[in-house]
Write a protein that holds these residues in place. Structure first.
Motif, PDB file in Angstrom:
ATOM      1  N   ASP A   6       7.080   2.920  13.605  1.00 32.77           N
ATOM      2  CA  ASP A   6       6.664   2.094  13.082  1.00 32.77           C
ATOM      3  C   ASP A   6       7.939   1.117  12.238  1.00 32.77           C
ATOM      4  O   ASP A   6       7.365   1.407  10.902  1.00 32.77           O
ATOM      5  N   ILE A   7       8.956   0.646  12.205  1.00 32.23           N
ATOM      6  CA  ILE A   7       9.743   0.038  11.246  1.00 32.23           C
ATOM      7  C   ILE A   7       9.040  -0.699  10.094  1.00 32.23           C
ATOM      8  O   ILE A   7       9.511  -0.563   8.938  1.00 32.23           O
ATOM      9  N   ASN A   8       8.224  -1.386  10.564  1.00 26.68           N
ATOM     10  CA  ASN A   8       7.783  -1.615   9.302  1.00 26.68           C
ATOM     11  C   ASN A   8       6.465  -0.865   8.439  1.00 26.68           C
ATOM     12  O   ASN A   8       4.978  -2.055   8.276  1.00 26.68           O
ATOM     13  N   PHE A   9       6.022   0.524   9.005  1.00 25.60           N
ATOM     14  CA  PHE A   9       5.080   1.468   8.017  1.00 25.60           C
ATOM     15  C   PHE A   9       4.797   0.375   6.472  1.00 25.60           C
ATOM     16  O   PHE A   9       5.839   0.698   5.479  1.00 25.60           O
ATOM     17  N   ARG A  10       4.152   0.742   5.450  1.00 25.12           N
ATOM     18  CA  ARG A  10       3.803   0.957   4.434  1.00 25.12           C
ATOM     19  C   ARG A  10       4.144   2.136   3.930  1.00 25.12           C
ATOM     20  O   ARG A  10       2.994   3.186   3.560  1.00 25.12           O
ATOM     21  N   ILE A  11       4.752   2.276   2.723  1.00 28.04           N
ATOM     22  CA  ILE A  11       4.469   2.981   1.493  1.00 28.04           C
ATOM     23  C   ILE A  11       4.276   2.416   0.473  1.00 28.04           C
ATOM     24  O   ILE A  11       3.673   1.694   0.141  1.00 28.04           O
ATOM     25  N   ALA A  12       3.813   3.489  -0.352  1.00 24.68           N
ATOM     26  CA  ALA A  12       3.571   3.308  -1.750  1.00 24.68           C
ATOM     27  C   ALA A  12       3.348   1.687  -2.579  1.00 24.68           C
ATOM     28  O   ALA A  12       4.447   1.658  -2.409  1.00 24.68           O
ATOM     29  N   GLY A  13       2.444   1.328  -2.780  1.00 20.87           N
ATOM     30  CA  GLY A  13       2.283  -0.320  -3.206  1.00 20.87           C
ATOM     31  C   GLY A  13       2.653  -1.130  -2.312  1.00 20.87           C
ATOM     32  O   GLY A  13       2.517  -2.476  -2.224  1.00 20.87           O
ATOM     33  N   GLY A  14       2.100  -0.230  -0.471  1.00 20.54           N
ATOM     34  CA  GLY A  14       2.177  -1.779   0.680  1.00 20.54           C
ATOM     35  C   GLY A  14       3.291  -2.026   0.703  1.00 20.54           C
ATOM     36  O   GLY A  14       3.499  -2.531   1.488  1.00 20.54           O
ATOM     37  N   LYS A  15       4.677  -1.252  -0.294  1.00 18.06           N
ATOM     38  CA  LYS A  15       5.730  -1.936   0.448  1.00 18.06           C
ATOM     39  C   LYS A  15       6.093  -1.087   1.805  1.00 18.06           C
ATOM     40  O   LYS A  15       5.456  -0.052   2.332  1.00 18.06           O
ATOM     41  N   LYS A  37      14.798  -5.375  13.265  1.00 18.50           N
ATOM     42  CA  LYS A  37      14.043  -5.991  13.714  1.00 18.50           C
ATOM     43  C   LYS A  37      12.810  -6.013  12.374  1.00 18.50           C
ATOM     44  O   LYS A  37      11.636  -6.189  13.228  1.00 18.50           O
ATOM     45  N   ALA A  38      13.207  -5.223  11.449  1.00 15.42           N
ATOM     46  CA  ALA A  38      12.220  -5.329  10.434  1.00 15.42           C
ATOM     47  C   ALA A  38      11.110  -6.843   9.784  1.00 15.42           C
ATOM     48  O   ALA A  38      11.929  -7.456   9.835  1.00 15.42           O
ATOM     49  N   ASN A  39      10.502  -6.884   9.660  1.00 14.52           N
ATOM     50  CA  ASN A  39       9.705  -7.832   9.496  1.00 14.52           C
ATOM     51  C   ASN A  39       9.783  -8.137   8.060  1.00 14.52           C
ATOM     52  O   ASN A  39       9.283  -7.712   7.312  1.00 14.52           O
ATOM     53  N   SER A  40      10.262  -9.158   7.834  1.00 16.66           N
ATOM     54  CA  SER A  40      10.747  -9.992   6.771  1.00 16.66           C
ATOM     55  C   SER A  40       9.866 -10.690   6.127  1.00 16.66           C
ATOM     56  O   SER A  40       9.767 -11.376   4.998  1.00 16.66           O
ATOM     57  N   GLY A  41       8.942 -11.074   6.749  1.00 19.60           N
ATOM     58  CA  GLY A  41       7.645 -11.872   6.342  1.00 19.60           C
ATOM     59  C   GLY A  41       6.772 -11.441   5.783  1.00 19.60           C
ATOM     60  O   GLY A  41       5.593 -11.770   4.997  1.00 19.60           O
ATOM     61  N   LEU A  42       6.900  -9.542   5.339  1.00 20.43           N
ATOM     62  CA  LEU A  42       5.861  -8.715   5.045  1.00 20.43           C
ATOM     63  C   LEU A  42       5.656  -8.950   3.577  1.00 20.43           C
ATOM     64  O   LEU A  42       7.114  -8.797   2.780  1.00 20.43           O
ATOM     65  N   GLN A  43       4.452  -8.910   2.817  1.00 18.59           N
ATOM     66  CA  GLN A  43       4.602  -8.736   1.504  1.00 18.59           C
ATOM     67  C   GLN A  43       3.794  -7.514   1.022  1.00 18.59           C
ATOM     68  O   GLN A  43       3.500  -6.642   1.878  1.00 18.59           O
ATOM     69  N   ASP A  44       4.683  -6.856   0.138  1.00 15.14           N
ATOM     70  CA  ASP A  44       3.603  -5.862  -0.340  1.00 15.14           C
ATOM     71  C   ASP A  44       2.180  -6.366  -1.969  1.00 15.14           C
ATOM     72  O   ASP A  44       2.442  -7.789  -1.419  1.00 15.14           O
ATOM     73  N   LEU A  45       1.879  -6.810  -2.038  1.00  8.42           N
ATOM     74  CA  LEU A  45       1.105  -6.129  -3.163  1.00  8.42           C
ATOM     75  C   LEU A  45       1.452  -6.941  -4.261  1.00  8.42           C
ATOM     76  O   LEU A  45       0.203  -7.922  -4.885  1.00  8.42           O
ATOM     77  N   ARG A  46       3.023  -7.222  -4.362  1.00  5.59           N
ATOM     78  CA  ARG A  46       3.035  -8.546  -4.914  1.00  5.59           C
ATOM     79  C   ARG A  46       4.067  -9.903  -4.054  1.00  5.59           C
ATOM     80  O   ARG A  46       3.957 -10.901  -4.002  1.00  5.59           O
TER      81      ARG A  46
END
Length: 104
Positions: A6-15, A37-46
């Protein structure tokens, strides 16, 4: 990056890895993530990857995101955009780049 299922997995802070690469101006990992093809539409906590690149003045990173089709008008949960971040930081070159890419 090359083998993560999953290329869009989350790490610390939701990044996501893409957001982290944009924030830290890591060009090669960013390009590898975009190729997968990582999703550039995702956001972390900010922010999104584009917004971090714009705020931090990472022109090459932002150009790669734009070339890969990243939405330059995407808003954060509180309505903040990449061009607004660049303006607030006085990054006129980034504002110009985003404007040429259709940012409002």
């Amino acid at each position: 990056i090359q083998v993560a299922p999953d290329i869009n997995f989350r790490i610390a802070g939701g990044k996501t890895p893409l957001i982290q690469a944009a924030f830290k101006a890591r060009s090669q990992p960013l390009k590898a993530l975009l190729a997968r093809k990582a999703n550039s539409g995702l956001q972390d906590l900010r922010f999104t990857a584009q917004l971090y690149a714009a705020q931090e003045g990472h022109a090459e990173i932002l150009a790669d995101l734009i070339a890969a089709g990243a939405n330059v008008n995407i808003k954060t949960w509180d309505g903040f955009t990449a061009i607004e971040a660049a303006r607030r930081k006085g990054r006129t070159d980034i504002v110009e780049m985003l404007g040429k890419a259709g940012a409002k």
